[in-house]
Design an enzyme around this catalytic site. Structure first.
Site, PDB file in Angstrom:
ATOM      1  N   ASP A  88      62.411  62.750  35.035  1.00 41.76           N
ATOM      2  CA  ASP A  88      61.771  62.445  33.755  1.00 41.76           C
ATOM      3  C   ASP A  88      62.363  61.141  33.197  1.00 41.76           C
ATOM      4  O   ASP A  88      63.592  60.944  33.221  1.00 41.76           O
ATOM      5  CB  ASP A  88      62.068  63.622  32.804  1.00 41.76           C
ATOM      6  N   ASP A 259      60.787  70.083  26.130  1.00 46.82           N
ATOM      7  CA  ASP A 259      62.245  70.172  26.159  1.00 46.82           C
ATOM      8  C   ASP A 259      62.751  70.772  24.839  1.00 46.82           C
ATOM      9  O   ASP A 259      63.469  71.776  24.811  1.00 46.82           O
ATOM     10  CB  ASP A 259      62.847  68.771  26.377  1.00 46.82           C
TER      11      ASP A 259
HETATM   12  P1  13P Z   1      59.748  67.323  23.360  1.00 48.84           P
HETATM   13  O1  13P Z   1      60.913  66.650  22.708  1.00 48.84           O
HETATM   14  O2  13P Z   1      58.567  67.404  22.446  1.00 48.84           O
HETATM   15  O3  13P Z   1      60.093  68.645  23.948  1.00 48.84           O
HETATM   16  O4  13P Z   1      59.269  66.368  24.576  1.00 48.84           O
HETATM   17  C1  13P Z   1      59.917  66.418  25.815  1.00 48.84           C
HETATM   18  C2  13P Z   1      59.509  65.319  26.725  1.00 48.84           C
HETATM   19  O5  13P Z   1      58.580  64.569  26.477  1.00 48.84           O
HETATM   20  C3  13P Z   1      60.268  65.163  27.971  1.00 48.84           C
HETATM   21  O6  13P Z   1      59.835  64.071  28.713  1.00 48.84           O
HETATM   22  O1  G3H Z   2      62.143  63.101  26.904  1.00 55.59           O
HETATM   23  C1  G3H Z   2      63.325  63.324  26.885  1.00 55.59           C
HETATM   24  C2  G3H Z   2      63.838  64.673  27.233  1.00 55.59           C
HETATM   25  O2  G3H Z   2      63.790  65.505  26.102  1.00 55.59           O
HETATM   26  C3  G3H Z   2      65.205  64.562  27.835  1.00 55.59           C
HETATM   27  O3  G3H Z   2      66.133  64.158  26.905  1.00 55.59           O
HETATM   28  O4  G3H Z   2      67.487  62.243  27.767  1.00 55.59           O
HETATM   29  O5  G3H Z   2      68.426  63.900  26.129  1.00 55.59           O
HETATM   30  O6  G3H Z   2      68.054  64.549  28.504  1.00 55.59           O
HETATM   31  P1  G3H Z   2      67.618  63.674  27.345  1.00 55.59           P
HETATM   32 ZN    ZN Z   3      59.209  62.469  27.452  1.00 59.50          ZN
END
Ligand code: 13P
Ligand code: G3H
Ligand code: ZN
Length: 311
Positions: A88, A259
């Site tokens: 991601d 997330d």
């Molecule tokens: P949220 O913060 O809305 O859960 O989005 C997560 C996300 O886009 C991870 O790539």
């Molecule tokens: O889009 C982001 C996700 O919520 C992951 O967040 O970079 O804190 O792991 P992070």
């Molecule tokens: Zn994201």
């Protein structure tokens, strides 16, 4: 079974539903997500951010990528539902290369904060590296900025559908995340929640590929309340409303990134458990309380997205 993100999302695109892409940083979240998908007979995508890779590797992201892969592989091989592992928000080429070398099912190259041409060229390069390995690629267009009341500044960060068409044709990217007004985290909208459905409709018409909604958490008020009741201080939290998320799926969103909903749920339930069980020292009981609640919220989201029974 360990699965291809592309196969999961192409089926979803053809049949008109969405699949959850849930972030994890540790064993408990992964256990819960896979258990929920298995219970719902649903395909699922599990995702590590670059930060998750570092965390899992105790500071070493390449070690973290291998850790993520081995854990996911072990869980995926023990269930009959398709489980794909995705990187991601890959922002650095070395993290993308770690994921490609390790055996991730798909990677995101996120150059959405760069000018269009730079995003296009960088994405094209990653596609050229990933496709020969059978790994699919997601990119993002427009920015998931915070919420702005001022419409003209909002417009300037949202996806341009004509650009999306050119981008997909020239990069051969597999999935596209168009910015249509969501943002990451627990505070998505000041005032009324607004998503740009017209833009989304056009992007789908012009590209026809599986589309991704980032920042898709609904931020359940009951979990926010529970957290606050047990000592958290979260005020003004607001997620994507249910009807907006439903509509986005109807208009062509096939991957829904979640997330924050899991983070809030886990934290709230842990606070409650620790407050109510002051003498408990067994981490399996403490973390287990959070994990049980994660299984429920992931099952709930899977049903909402319509991927239950689609394995
Ligand atoms: P949220 O913060 O809305 O859960 O989005 C997560 C996300 O886009 C991870 O790539
Ligand atoms: O889009 C982001 C996700 O919520 C992951 O967040 O970079 O804190 O792991 P992070
Ligand atoms: Zn994201």
């Amino acid at each position: 079974m360990y699965a291809s993100t592309k196969e999961i999302l192409e089926k979803a695109n053809k049949e008109g539903y969405a699949v959850g892409a849930f972030n994890f940083n540790d064993l408990e979240f992964l256990q819960a997500i896979v258990e929920a998908a298995d219970a719902e007979n649903a395909p699922v995508i599990v995702a590590t951010s670059e930060g998750a890779m570092k965390y899992l590797g105790n500071g070493d992201p390449f070690r973290g990528a291998r850790m993520a892969y081995e854990m996911v592989r072990t869980f995926a091989d023990s269930v009959n539902v398709p489980v794909a592992l995705h990187l991601d928000h890959g922002k650095h080429l070395e993290f993308i290369l770690y994921a490609l070398r390790t055996g991730y099912s798909s990677v995101m190259i996120d150059l959405s904060d760069k000018p269009f041409e730079e995003n296009l060229e960088g994405t094209k390069k990653v596609v050229e590296l990933a496709h020969p390995l059978g790994i699919s690629v997601e990119a993002e267009l427009g920015k998931l900025a915070g919420v702005e009341d001022n419409v003209s500044s909002r417009e300037s960060v949202l996806v341009d559908p004509e650009e999306a068409k050119k981008f997909v044709e020239e990069t051969n990217v597999d999935f596209l995340a168009p910015a249509i007004g969501t943002s990451h985290g627990a505070f998505k909208f000041k005032g009324e929640a607004k998503l740009d459905f017209e833009r989304l409709k056009k992007v789908k018409q012009y590209t026809k590929i599986p589309l991704v909604l980032h920042g898709a958490s609904m931020v359940p008020p009951e979990k926010v309340e529970l957290a606050n009741k047990y000592g958290a201080e979260i005020k003004g939290a607001k997620g994507v409303p249910a009807d907006a998320l439903k509509k986005a799926i109807e208009l062509g969103i096939n991957k829904v990134n979640v997330d924050t909903d899991l983070r809030i749920t886990f934290m709230a339930e842990l606070r409650k458990y620790l407050t109510e069980n002051r003498s408990q020292i067994d981490p399996r009981k403490i973390l287990g309380a959070g994990k049980d609640a994660l299984v429920e919220i992931v099952r709930d989201r899977i049903r909402f997205l319509g991927s239950n029974g689609k394995a």
